[in-house]
Scaffold this motif. Structure first.
Motif, mmCIF file in Angstrom:
data_model
loop_
_atom_site.group_PDB
_atom_site.id
_atom_site.type_symbol
_atom_site.label_atom_id
_atom_site.label_comp_id
_atom_site.label_asym_id
_atom_site.label_seq_id
_atom_site.Cartn_x
_atom_site.Cartn_y
_atom_site.Cartn_z
ATOM 1 N N GLY A 272 0.842 -1.195 0.000
ATOM 2 C CA GLY A 272 0.000 0.000 0.000
ATOM 3 C C GLY A 272 0.870 1.235 0.000
ATOM 4 O O GLY A 272 2.102 1.131 0.061
ATOM 5 N N THR A 273 0.243 2.393 -0.076
ATOM 6 C CA THR A 273 1.031 3.616 0.085
ATOM 7 C C THR A 273 1.568 3.651 1.507
ATOM 8 O O THR A 273 1.039 2.980 2.402
ATOM 9 C CB THR A 273 0.186 4.865 -0.176
ATOM 10 N N LEU A 274 2.596 4.431 1.724
ATOM 11 C CA LEU A 274 3.176 4.490 3.066
ATOM 12 C C LEU A 274 2.139 4.975 4.071
ATOM 13 O O LEU A 274 2.054 4.448 5.194
ATOM 14 C CB LEU A 274 4.409 5.401 3.072
ATOM 15 N N ASP A 275 1.311 5.943 3.693
ATOM 16 C CA ASP A 275 0.276 6.430 4.603
ATOM 17 C C ASP A 275 -0.725 5.326 4.924
ATOM 18 O O ASP A 275 -1.155 5.183 6.065
ATOM 19 C CB ASP A 275 -0.440 7.635 3.984
ATOM 20 N N GLU A 276 -1.098 4.523 3.921
ATOM 21 C CA GLU A 276 -2.026 3.409 4.170
ATOM 22 C C GLU A 276 -1.404 2.394 5.120
ATOM 23 O O GLU A 276 -2.073 1.892 6.043
ATOM 24 C CB GLU A 276 -2.393 2.742 2.855
ATOM 25 N N LEU A 277 -0.149 2.065 4.896
ATOM 26 C CA LEU A 277 0.517 1.100 5.768
ATOM 27 C C LEU A 277 0.585 1.601 7.206
ATOM 28 O O LEU A 277 0.476 0.811 8.155
ATOM 29 C CB LEU A 277 1.922 0.813 5.249
ATOM 30 N N LEU A 278 0.732 2.900 7.371
ATOM 31 C CA LEU A 278 0.869 3.469 8.706
ATOM 32 C C LEU A 278 -0.462 3.661 9.433
ATOM 33 O O LEU A 278 -0.493 3.705 10.660
ATOM 34 C CB LEU A 278 1.594 4.817 8.622
ATOM 35 N N THR A 279 -1.576 3.765 8.677
ATOM 36 C CA THR A 279 -2.837 4.143 9.322
ATOM 37 C C THR A 279 -4.011 3.210 9.040
ATOM 38 O O THR A 279 -4.959 3.186 9.828
ATOM 39 C CB THR A 279 -3.245 5.563 8.880
ATOM 40 N N ASP A 280 -3.978 2.464 7.964
ATOM 41 C CA ASP A 280 -5.164 1.694 7.568
ATOM 42 C C ASP A 280 -5.448 0.561 8.555
ATOM 43 O O ASP A 280 -4.558 -0.231 8.899
ATOM 44 C CB ASP A 280 -4.963 1.115 6.161
ATOM 45 N N GLU A 281 -6.700 0.450 8.965
ATOM 46 C CA GLU A 281 -7.093 -0.565 9.942
ATOM 47 C C GLU A 281 -7.025 -1.982 9.391
ATOM 48 O O GLU A 281 -6.988 -2.941 10.160
ATOM 49 C CB GLU A 281 -8.504 -0.279 10.453
ATOM 50 N N ARG A 282 -7.010 -2.120 8.073
ATOM 51 C CA ARG A 282 -6.952 -3.485 7.524
ATOM 52 C C ARG A 282 -5.620 -4.173 7.833
ATOM 53 O O ARG A 282 -5.508 -5.397 7.704
ATOM 54 C CB ARG A 282 -7.210 -3.484 6.019
ATOM 55 N N PHE A 283 -4.628 -3.411 8.276
ATOM 56 C CA PHE A 283 -3.342 -3.987 8.639
ATOM 57 C C PHE A 283 -3.186 -4.161 10.155
ATOM 58 O O PHE A 283 -2.114 -4.551 10.620
ATOM 59 C CB PHE A 283 -2.205 -3.113 8.112
ATOM 60 N N ALA A 284 -4.237 -3.897 10.903
ATOM 61 C CA ALA A 284 -4.134 -3.945 12.372
ATOM 62 C C ALA A 284 -3.765 -5.334 12.877
ATOM 63 O O ALA A 284 -3.013 -5.477 13.845
ATOM 64 C CB ALA A 284 -5.446 -3.486 12.998
ATOM 65 N N ALA A 285 -4.285 -6.368 12.232
ATOM 66 C CA ALA A 285 -4.021 -7.734 12.688
ATOM 67 C C ALA A 285 -2.575 -8.158 12.455
ATOM 68 O O ALA A 285 -2.138 -9.193 12.973
ATOM 69 C CB ALA A 285 -4.962 -8.708 11.980
ATOM 70 N N ASP A 286 -1.833 -7.383 11.678
ATOM 71 C CA ASP A 286 -0.459 -7.751 11.334
ATOM 72 C C ASP A 286 0.579 -6.984 12.150
ATOM 73 O O ASP A 286 1.772 -7.091 11.885
ATOM 74 C CB ASP A 286 -0.211 -7.484 9.845
ATOM 75 N N GLU A 287 0.134 -6.246 13.145
ATOM 76 C CA GLU A 287 1.062 -5.360 13.856
ATOM 77 C C GLU A 287 2.110 -6.120 14.667
ATOM 78 O O GLU A 287 3.173 -5.581 14.955
ATOM 79 C CB GLU A 287 0.277 -4.396 14.749
ATOM 80 N N ASP A 288 1.834 -7.387 15.019
ATOM 81 C CA ASP A 288 2.817 -8.160 15.780
ATOM 82 C C ASP A 288 3.507 -9.214 14.921
ATOM 83 O O ASP A 288 4.266 -10.029 15.421
ATOM 84 C CB ASP A 288 2.142 -8.842 16.977
ATOM 85 N N ALA A 289 3.267 -9.197 13.608
ATOM 86 C CA ALA A 289 3.882 -10.167 12.702
ATOM 87 C C ALA A 289 5.236 -9.666 12.207
ATOM 88 O O ALA A 289 5.572 -8.486 12.342
ATOM 89 C CB ALA A 289 2.957 -10.416 11.513
#
Length: 383
Positions: A272-289
């Motif tokens: 995704g764009t850097l802003d999407e990677l930093l803020t988008d909730e669809r990546f929330a489940a991957d924060e500890d991966a």
């Protein structure tokens, strides 16, 4: 007889600079628990026990503890060496190991199996260490490739097994024809290029336990790779981790079952764009991966790794992969400068377009450039 086939532990390997020793110890503890729960008789480790020919002290502790735990769980253990191991270092203490643990690293002893009996009679286990052609040529004149070396070793195995009679298995560490390798991970098995071993070389044994490829592979019902017990590359992220449980009956027929092992930390690739990677909730489940990030902004962004690690603390890899790329311009930068004319702002815009692969200055950047150029011109006018 119940046999568990595992390989490629790579004790001591790092993952993008992070030690994997603690994670691997946990996975190997789970493997021991499976051996105990399933009443496994023999565990076969098909090479690359260590990741280096000179492993650190804590790597030896992991190996020693795991071998002892497997034996305490009721299994005999047979270990061979791979291309990452030092056969001499791995095998030096073979005669000092406790009863029931066998480390087979000597090419000269390939035709001498470890024989283990069950209620249906003896089963012969042949260990084929990684065979470097340059080193085994003195034993077997005429051998020039690893494929020839493995073929010769298998001939020795079949000849001895025919004399002994009964059921037999073999373990080897090589790159067999027809396997799917992980790009940039499984290093060439021979200096100068891969030396592929035809699958017909493995005819004969009731089961062939192979090592070197990190993903499980089934070349035939009786010829398999177990893969590594831990993910060592983002290219492996979708490949299961585990081992093969092999049931060997009185006639030598095999039934196999895949045993999944735990994955200590998931590996994901996010785009995704850097802003999407930093803020988008669809990546929330991957924060500890473990995260491999591909940001798609047209222009390269400042300090993306540090910024991403504020959200994904295990972000290990960042790549700039623009979603849209400008058409290639074959002109040299000098030619582009000449075509842009003498206006300083246009020259800066042309330079930014050159280094960014197509996109020049943004509106804010253009305004800043014009302001600096104006200030410079005013200073020069009063000098």
């Amino acid at each position: 007889m119940r046999i568990l086939h595992t390989s490629d532990w790579h004790i001591g390997r790092t993952f993008h600079g992070s030690s994997t020793v603690v994670a691997l110890r946990g996975v190997l503890d789970a493997l021991v628990a499976e051996v105990r729960a399933r009443d496994v008789d023999v565990v076969v480790v098909a090479g690359d026990v260590f990741d280096s020919a000179t492993p650190a002290a804590d790597c030896y502790a992991v190996l020693t503890d795991t071998l002892a735990a497997l034996r305490d769980a009721g299994a005999r253990v047979i270990v061979t060496s791979g291309n990452h191991d030092s056969a001499a270092r791995l095998g030096f203490q073979a005669k000092l190991l406790r009863d029931g643990i066998h480390v087979l690293t000597d090419p000269a002893a390939i035709a001498t199996p470890v024989t283990i009996a069950d209620a249906r009679g003896p089963v012969h286990f042949y260990g084929i260490p990684y065979l470097e052609p340059v080193l085994v040529r003195r034993l077997w004149p005429g051998v020039r490739t690893q494929a020839q070396a493995v073929a010769h070793a298998m001939d020795l195995v079949r000849t001895d097994a025919a004399v002994r009679g009964g059921r037999y298995l073999a373990a080897a560490h090589c790159f067999a024809a027809g396997v799917e390798a992980t790009p940039h991970l499984e290093r060439d098995i021979q200096q100068g290029g891969l030396d592929v071993v035809p699958t017909s070389v493995f005819d004969g044994p009731d089961y062939m336990a192979l090592g070197h490829i990190h993903g499980r592979q089934v070349l035939s019902e009786r010829v398999r790779y177990a893969g590594a017990p831990l993910h060592y590359s983002f290219g492996e992220r979708d490949k299961p981790r585990g081992a093969w449980l092999v049931e060997l009956d009185a006639a030598g027929a095999v039934e196999t079952e895949w045993i999944d092992l735990p994955v200590p930390r998931r590996l994901v690739q996010l785009t995704g764009t850097l802003d999407e990677l930093l803020t988008d909730e669809r990546f929330a489940a991957d924060e500890d991966a473990w995260v491999s990030a591909r940001y798609t902004d047209t222009a390269a962004q400042a300090d993306p790794m540090r910024r991403l690690q504020q959200r994904f603390r295990h972000c290990a890899e960042v790549r700039h992969e623009p979603a849209h790329r400008a058409a290639a311009d074959s002109r040299t930068f000098t030619a582009r400068v000449a075509a842009a004319g003498a206006d300083d702002a246009r020259l800066v815009d042309g330079f930014l377009a050159h280094v960014r692969g197509g996109e020049g200055a943004t509106a804010d950047e253009g305004e800043l450039v014009r302001e600096i150029i104006g200030e410079r011109a005013a200073t020069e006018a009063t000098a």
